[in-house]
Design a protein around this motif. Structure first.
Motif, PDB file in Angstrom:
ATOM      1  N   ASN A  71      -8.840  -7.105 -13.961  1.00  0.00           N
ATOM      2  CA  ASN A  71      -7.573  -7.922 -13.990  1.00  0.00           C
ATOM      3  C   ASN A  71      -6.918  -7.386 -12.876  1.00  0.00           C
ATOM      4  OD1 ASN A  71      -5.910  -9.995 -14.476  1.00  0.00           O
ATOM      5  ND2 ASN A  71      -4.564  -8.688 -16.126  1.00  0.00           N
ATOM      6  N   PRO A  72      -6.974  -7.679 -11.547  1.00  0.00           N
ATOM      7  CA  PRO A  72      -6.664  -6.942 -10.280  1.00  0.00           C
ATOM      8  C   PRO A  72      -5.153  -7.568 -10.143  1.00  0.00           C
ATOM      9  CG  PRO A  72      -8.231  -8.182  -9.654  1.00  0.00           C
ATOM     10  CD  PRO A  72      -8.079  -8.365 -11.138  1.00  0.00           C
ATOM     11  N   MET A  73      -4.651  -8.517 -10.835  1.00  0.00           N
ATOM     12  CA  MET A  73      -3.504  -9.321 -10.391  1.00  0.00           C
ATOM     13  C   MET A  73      -2.540  -9.638 -11.454  1.00  0.00           C
ATOM     14  SD  MET A  73      -2.681 -12.395  -7.724  1.00  0.00           S
ATOM     15  CE  MET A  73      -3.624 -13.752  -8.894  1.00  0.00           C
ATOM     16  N   VAL A  74      -1.271  -9.222 -11.592  1.00  0.00           N
ATOM     17  CA  VAL A  74      -0.390  -9.227 -12.856  1.00  0.00           C
ATOM     18  C   VAL A  74       0.657  -9.694 -12.279  1.00  0.00           C
ATOM     19  CG1 VAL A  74       0.601  -8.059 -14.867  1.00  0.00           C
ATOM     20  CG2 VAL A  74      -1.931  -7.549 -13.989  1.00  0.00           C
ATOM     21  N   ASP A  75       1.668 -10.358 -13.298  1.00  0.00           N
ATOM     22  CA  ASP A  75       2.800 -10.594 -12.930  1.00  0.00           C
ATOM     23  C   ASP A  75       3.523  -9.921 -13.998  1.00  0.00           C
ATOM     24  OD1 ASP A  75       3.144 -12.577 -10.838  1.00  0.00           O
ATOM     25  OD2 ASP A  75       2.311 -13.954 -12.207  1.00  0.00           O
ATOM     26  N   ALA A  76       4.719  -9.250 -13.728  1.00  0.00           N
ATOM     27  CA  ALA A  76       5.574  -8.615 -14.595  1.00  0.00           C
ATOM     28  C   ALA A  76       7.041  -8.562 -14.570  1.00  0.00           C
ATOM     29  CB  ALA A  76       4.853  -7.028 -14.679  1.00  0.00           C
ATOM     30  N   ARG A  77       7.613  -7.692 -15.146  1.00  0.00           N
ATOM     31  CA  ARG A  77       9.201  -7.514 -14.872  1.00  0.00           C
ATOM     32  C   ARG A  77       9.447  -5.984 -15.234  1.00  0.00           C
ATOM     33  NH1 ARG A  77       8.723 -10.538 -19.640  1.00  0.00           N
ATOM     34  NH2 ARG A  77       9.822  -9.485 -21.541  1.00  0.00           N
ATOM     35  N   LEU A  78      10.544  -5.751 -14.597  1.00  0.00           N
ATOM     36  CA  LEU A  78      11.021  -4.406 -14.929  1.00  0.00           C
ATOM     37  C   LEU A  78      12.072  -4.609 -16.027  1.00  0.00           C
ATOM     38  CD1 LEU A  78      12.103  -3.133 -11.334  1.00  0.00           C
ATOM     39  CD2 LEU A  78       9.839  -2.795 -12.754  1.00  0.00           C
ATOM     40  N   PRO A  79      12.530  -3.401 -16.652  1.00  0.00           N
ATOM     41  CA  PRO A  79      13.419  -3.561 -17.932  1.00  0.00           C
ATOM     42  C   PRO A  79      14.958  -4.443 -17.608  1.00  0.00           C
ATOM     43  CG  PRO A  79      12.473  -1.410 -17.626  1.00  0.00           C
ATOM     44  CD  PRO A  79      11.921  -2.011 -16.608  1.00  0.00           C
ATOM     45  N   ASP A  80      15.179  -4.338 -16.253  1.00  0.00           N
ATOM     46  CA  ASP A  80      16.473  -4.991 -15.986  1.00  0.00           C
ATOM     47  C   ASP A  80      16.212  -6.478 -15.491  1.00  0.00           C
ATOM     48  OD1 ASP A  80      15.138  -4.888 -13.571  1.00  0.00           O
ATOM     49  OD2 ASP A  80      16.821  -4.002 -12.352  1.00  0.00           O
ATOM     50  N   GLY A  81      15.013  -7.133 -15.973  1.00  0.00           N
ATOM     51  CA  GLY A  81      14.842  -8.253 -15.604  1.00  0.00           C
ATOM     52  C   GLY A  81      14.237  -8.663 -14.294  1.00  0.00           C
ATOM     53  N   SER A  82      14.151  -7.673 -13.299  1.00  0.00           N
ATOM     54  CA  SER A  82      13.795  -7.965 -12.051  1.00  0.00           C
ATOM     55  C   SER A  82      12.172  -8.425 -12.125  1.00  0.00           C
ATOM     56  CB  SER A  82      13.848  -6.815 -11.194  1.00  0.00           C
ATOM     57  OG  SER A  82      15.055  -6.370 -11.087  1.00  0.00           O
ATOM     58  N   ARG A  83      11.898  -9.408 -11.172  1.00  0.00           N
ATOM     59  CA  ARG A  83      10.392  -9.648 -11.136  1.00  0.00           C
ATOM     60  C   ARG A  83       9.435  -9.199 -10.421  1.00  0.00           C
ATOM     61  NH1 ARG A  83       9.897 -15.868  -9.164  1.00  0.00           N
ATOM     62  NH2 ARG A  83       9.896 -14.773  -7.063  1.00  0.00           N
ATOM     63  N   GLY A 115       1.032  -1.259  -0.211  1.00  0.00           N
ATOM     64  CA  GLY A 115      -0.042   0.051   0.063  1.00  0.00           C
ATOM     65  C   GLY A 115       0.816   1.257  -0.296  1.00  0.00           C
ATOM     66  N   PRO A 116       0.486   2.429  -0.217  1.00  0.00           N
ATOM     67  CA  PRO A 116       0.989   3.675  -0.085  1.00  0.00           C
ATOM     68  C   PRO A 116       2.058   4.140   0.951  1.00  0.00           C
ATOM     69  CG  PRO A 116      -1.263   4.284  -0.095  1.00  0.00           C
ATOM     70  CD  PRO A 116      -1.127   2.687  -0.345  1.00  0.00           C
ATOM     71  N   LEU A 133       2.122  -7.577  -8.931  1.00  0.00           N
ATOM     72  CA  LEU A 133       0.970  -6.515  -8.732  1.00  0.00           C
ATOM     73  C   LEU A 133      -0.162  -7.162  -8.328  1.00  0.00           C
ATOM     74  CD1 LEU A 133       2.252  -4.194 -11.838  1.00  0.00           C
ATOM     75  CD2 LEU A 133       2.885  -4.058  -9.380  1.00  0.00           C
ATOM     76  N   ILE A 134      -0.866  -6.380  -7.261  1.00  0.00           N
ATOM     77  CA  ILE A 134      -2.155  -6.802  -6.993  1.00  0.00           C
ATOM     78  C   ILE A 134      -2.741  -5.525  -6.648  1.00  0.00           C
ATOM     79  CG2 ILE A 134      -1.601  -7.615  -4.757  1.00  0.00           C
ATOM     80  CD1 ILE A 134      -4.151  -9.603  -4.925  1.00  0.00           C
ATOM     81  N   THR A 135      -4.055  -4.952  -6.933  1.00  0.00           N
ATOM     82  CA  THR A 135      -4.511  -3.899  -6.566  1.00  0.00           C
ATOM     83  C   THR A 135      -5.857  -4.104  -5.829  1.00  0.00           C
ATOM     84  OG1 THR A 135      -4.935  -1.544  -7.435  1.00  0.00           O
ATOM     85  CG2 THR A 135      -5.517  -3.339  -8.878  1.00  0.00           C
ATOM     86  N   LEU A 136      -6.762  -2.841  -5.789  1.00  0.00           N
ATOM     87  CA  LEU A 136      -8.004  -2.820  -5.126  1.00  0.00           C
ATOM     88  C   LEU A 136      -8.861  -3.586  -6.426  1.00  0.00           C
ATOM     89  CD1 LEU A 136      -8.286   0.777  -4.039  1.00  0.00           C
ATOM     90  CD2 LEU A 136      -7.902  -1.275  -2.660  1.00  0.00           C
ATOM     91  N   PRO A 137      -9.916  -4.272  -5.567  1.00  0.00           N
ATOM     92  CA  PRO A 137     -10.238  -4.559  -4.495  1.00  0.00           C
ATOM     93  C   PRO A 137      -9.677  -5.535  -3.552  1.00  0.00           C
ATOM     94  CG  PRO A 137     -11.732  -5.499  -5.574  1.00  0.00           C
ATOM     95  CD  PRO A 137     -10.838  -5.041  -6.541  1.00  0.00           C
ATOM     96  N   SER A 138      -8.995  -6.278  -4.343  1.00  0.00           N
ATOM     97  CA  SER A 138      -8.363  -7.596  -3.457  1.00  0.00           C
ATOM     98  C   SER A 138      -7.137  -7.102  -2.445  1.00  0.00           C
ATOM     99  CB  SER A 138      -7.637  -8.560  -4.351  1.00  0.00           C
ATOM    100  OG  SER A 138      -8.816  -8.981  -5.254  1.00  0.00           O
ATOM    101  N   ALA A 139      -6.534  -6.083  -2.876  1.00  0.00           N
ATOM    102  CA  ALA A 139      -5.543  -5.502  -1.893  1.00  0.00           C
ATOM    103  C   ALA A 139      -5.896  -4.519  -0.985  1.00  0.00           C
ATOM    104  CB  ALA A 139      -4.261  -4.886  -2.626  1.00  0.00           C
ATOM    105  N   LEU A 140      -6.408  -4.937   0.229  1.00  0.00           N
ATOM    106  CA  LEU A 140      -7.009  -4.080   1.028  1.00  0.00           C
ATOM    107  C   LEU A 140      -6.386  -2.664   1.612  1.00  0.00           C
ATOM    108  CD1 LEU A 140      -8.825  -6.961   3.451  1.00  0.00           C
ATOM    109  CD2 LEU A 140      -9.486  -5.875   1.404  1.00  0.00           C
ATOM    110  N   GLN A 141      -5.146  -3.052   1.625  1.00  0.00           N
ATOM    111  CA  GLN A 141      -4.287  -1.588   2.045  1.00  0.00           C
ATOM    112  C   GLN A 141      -3.900  -0.543   0.973  1.00  0.00           C
ATOM    113  OE1 GLN A 141      -1.471  -4.598   4.308  1.00  0.00           O
ATOM    114  NE2 GLN A 141      -1.121  -2.659   5.374  1.00  0.00           N
ATOM    115  N   GLY A 142      -4.304  -1.155  -0.304  1.00  0.00           N
ATOM    116  CA  GLY A 142      -3.939  -0.231  -1.435  1.00  0.00           C
ATOM    117  C   GLY A 142      -2.874  -1.224  -2.446  1.00  0.00           C
ATOM    118  N   THR A 143      -2.717  -0.617  -3.472  1.00  0.00           N
ATOM    119  CA  THR A 143      -1.983  -1.406  -4.477  1.00  0.00           C
ATOM    120  C   THR A 143      -0.701  -1.926  -3.940  1.00  0.00           C
ATOM    121  OG1 THR A 143      -2.538  -0.090  -6.376  1.00  0.00           O
ATOM    122  CG2 THR A 143      -0.780  -1.000  -6.566  1.00  0.00           C
ATOM    123  N   THR A 144      -0.328  -3.084  -4.139  1.00  0.00           N
ATOM    124  CA  THR A 144       0.631  -4.017  -3.440  1.00  0.00           C
ATOM    125  C   THR A 144       1.713  -4.133  -4.586  1.00  0.00           C
ATOM    126  OG1 THR A 144      -0.549  -4.601  -1.604  1.00  0.00           O
ATOM    127  CG2 THR A 144       1.282  -5.935  -2.002  1.00  0.00           C
TER     128      THR A 144
END
Length: 542
Positions: A248-260, A204-205, A263-274
């Motif tokens: 689609n509140p949950m996603v697997d992604a990566r950064l440009p350097d390959g870091s894994r 969350g933020p 991500l999960i956001t509202l309404p599933s992430a109760l504290q905010g975007t995780t």
């Protein structure tokens, strides 16, 4: 006047009186109805005034009942107070002069580096106004001086049009914040760029943790609000053509350097975007690096090289964050250059140095569709069998693809490597059984066990110990079946001097010790030119 005329006039008068009476009834209040009908109204009851009861003095309400905006908290804020609401609320008992909080649980929240409200407001207003279109800067780098200057020029123009008065420090703060938002990854940009942090966790933020040298600590970094955190999450997924929204509140992604990234956001992430970001070192780790870090000994390193070159099927098992992918990378580095390698991953993480490598990654469905364009690991594993692989490396088996992986190992694709989540090699066998059942083939468990026993030669258990170090803690040989039970034999087990009992030690400061039982595949090693010294497998540490 004739008699007839007199009767007509009297009739007209009576009719007019009846009309007026009906009109009065329609317009009268309820209290006047009795009077209109000529009846005596009921006498009105006289209400006696009751003496007012003395109200009990109100108890002092708990100050923590009403949430407080964390951006407005200072050392002068009366305590205790509540931040958040419902299941996400925390109660602050004390605010220290340095800005840290002491919660009612005793936990100390470090001082937070919050953006001043004026700058945060401008940051929120100007983020989208400095771009020609939403994804204009998705492929731009924070280190590109030309792009930074372009954003700065646009910022100066907008500030001038708005007539906003900013001091030099305020302008510099706003400029840096917007460059991080548009060209980097928002508030966590410093953590992303600092290579000493191996993992970043945004709960969350207002809560950001980071792993430094194996230890998780809460950082001073915060996002301005939920919109700010969600903006950063969108910045991560857009270049990958993936969507993060209510559908689609949950996603697997990566950064440009390959870091894994997960991500999960509202309404599933109760504290905010995780956000959970697992970073990988710029330099590809080698077996020498892991030996230097104490993950295993040089003799075990020789054993791993012989195992991979000799085309043993190996499963790396361990918990989350134990270093399975790093070890899989190192094991893959032993594959000879003249062999065709195909990797299959949910989110690309492997960093193989060989030239002849085909890298495959799962694909989400086309936005707005449920199945069109979707490719899962199981689909890719089936496809690789038609691509003439010498080695098949699956980043992680987590569903029905485990059965396809076992089939590949049992049908001429020796030397395959994969990982699985489990707490021990014995648990890894049970886990593989469960995953194979998820394939929907309705196979008897005895058949699945026989497939596992025939396909897999060795389990390597990786663990993150209590001191934060990551080590190989068990190397276990698959010996086959005894009746309906899979039999395993430990070759090496991690022990500390004071450790007693079964299994490996969870404390740091130990060694990977041989159990005294040499593996059955030593003859296979010799066929591939490896004559390991017998002392490697004698009981005790090296």
């Amino acid at each position: 006047m004739s008699f007839l005329s007199k009767r007509i006039n009297e009739q007209q008068q009576r009719e007019q009186e009846e009309i007026r009476a009906r009109e009065n009834i329609a317009n009268a209040d309820g209290e006047d109805l009795d009077e209109l009908f000529g009846e005596d109204p009921e006498p009105k009851k006289v209400q006696k005034l009751k003496p007012k009861k003395k109200e009990a003095p109100k108890k002092n309400s708990n100050k923590a009942d009403l949430p407080v905006d964390p951006n407005l908290v200072s050392v002068n804020t009366p305590t205790p107070f509540q931040v958040g609401a419902g299941t996400t609320k925390v109660v602050v008992n004390e605010v220290r002069p340095d800005g840290s909080w002491i919660l009612d649980t005793g936990y100390v929240v470090p001082p937070k580096d919050r953006t001043p409200l004026k700058i945060a407001k401008l940051r929120r207003q100007l983020r989208s106004k400095l771009l020609a279109f939403p994804d204009e800067a998705d492929d731009w780098s924070r280190h590109d001086d030309d792009k930074c200057k372009l954003i700065e020029d646009r910022l100066k123009t907008v500030i001038k049009k708005l007539g906003e008065q900013l001091s030099a420090n305020e302008y510099e703060m706003l400029r840096e914040a917007l460059l991080n938002d548009l060209l980097g990854f928002g508030a966590i940009e410093p953590l992303v760029q600092d290579k000493s942090y191996s993992e970043i966790m945004v709960n969350g933020p207002d809560v950001v943790f980071a792993e430094y040298k194996g230890k998780l600590t809460e950082t001073e970094i915060v996002f301005d609000d939920e919109d700010h955190a969600f903006w950063t999450a969108q910045k991560i997924v857009r270049p990958l053509m993936r969507t993060l929204n209510r559908e689609n509140p949950m996603v697997d992604a990566r950064l440009p350097d390959g870091s894994r990234v997960h991500l999960i956001t509202l309404p599933s992430a109760l504290q905010g975007t995780t956000m959970t970001i697992r970073k990988f070192p710029d330099k590809r780790l080698t077996v020498e690096d892991l030996i230097k870090f104490g993950s295993f000994t040089s003799q075990v390193g020789e054993f791993f090289e012989a195992s991979v070159v000799s085309r043993l099927n190996i499963v790396v098992s361990g918990g989350t964050g134990s270093g399975k992918t790093t070890l899989l990378n190192v094991l893959s580095s032993f594959i000879p250059e003249d062999e065709r390698i195909i990797t299959v991953e949910d989110s690309a993480e492997l960093q193989l140095a060989q030239r002849h490598v085909v890298r495959l990654e799962t694909a989400p469905p086309i936005p707005g569709e449920e199945e069109i364009g979707k490719l899962e690991i199981r689909d890719l594993v089936k496809g690789t069998l038609r691509m003439r692989p010498d080695r098949l490396v699956v980043g992680e088996c987590r569903s029905g693809e485990a059965l396809d992986m076992l089939q590949a190992m049992n049908t001429g694709h020796d030397g395959s490597l994969t990982t699985v989540h489990s707490n021990s090699p014995r648990d890894a066998v049970a886990r593989l059984e469960t995953l194979c059942m998820m394939a929907g083939m309705d196979l008897p468990v005895e058949v699945i066990r026989s497939q596992i026993a025939a396909a897999i030669h060795m389990f390597v258990q990786q663990a993150r110990l209590k001191d934060g170090s990551r080590k190989v803690v068990q190397v276990t040989e698959m010996q086959g079946m005894e009746g309906t039970r899979v039999t395993l034999q430990d070759i090496f087990v991690y022990k500390t001097p004071d450790h007693r009992g079964q299994g490996y030690s969870h404390e740091g400061g130990g060694d990977l010790e041989a159990t005294g039982f040499p593996p059955k595949f030593l003859e296979t090693f010799k066929q591939y030119g490896f004559n390991l010294p017998p002392r490697i497998f004698k009981g005790g540490s090296f």
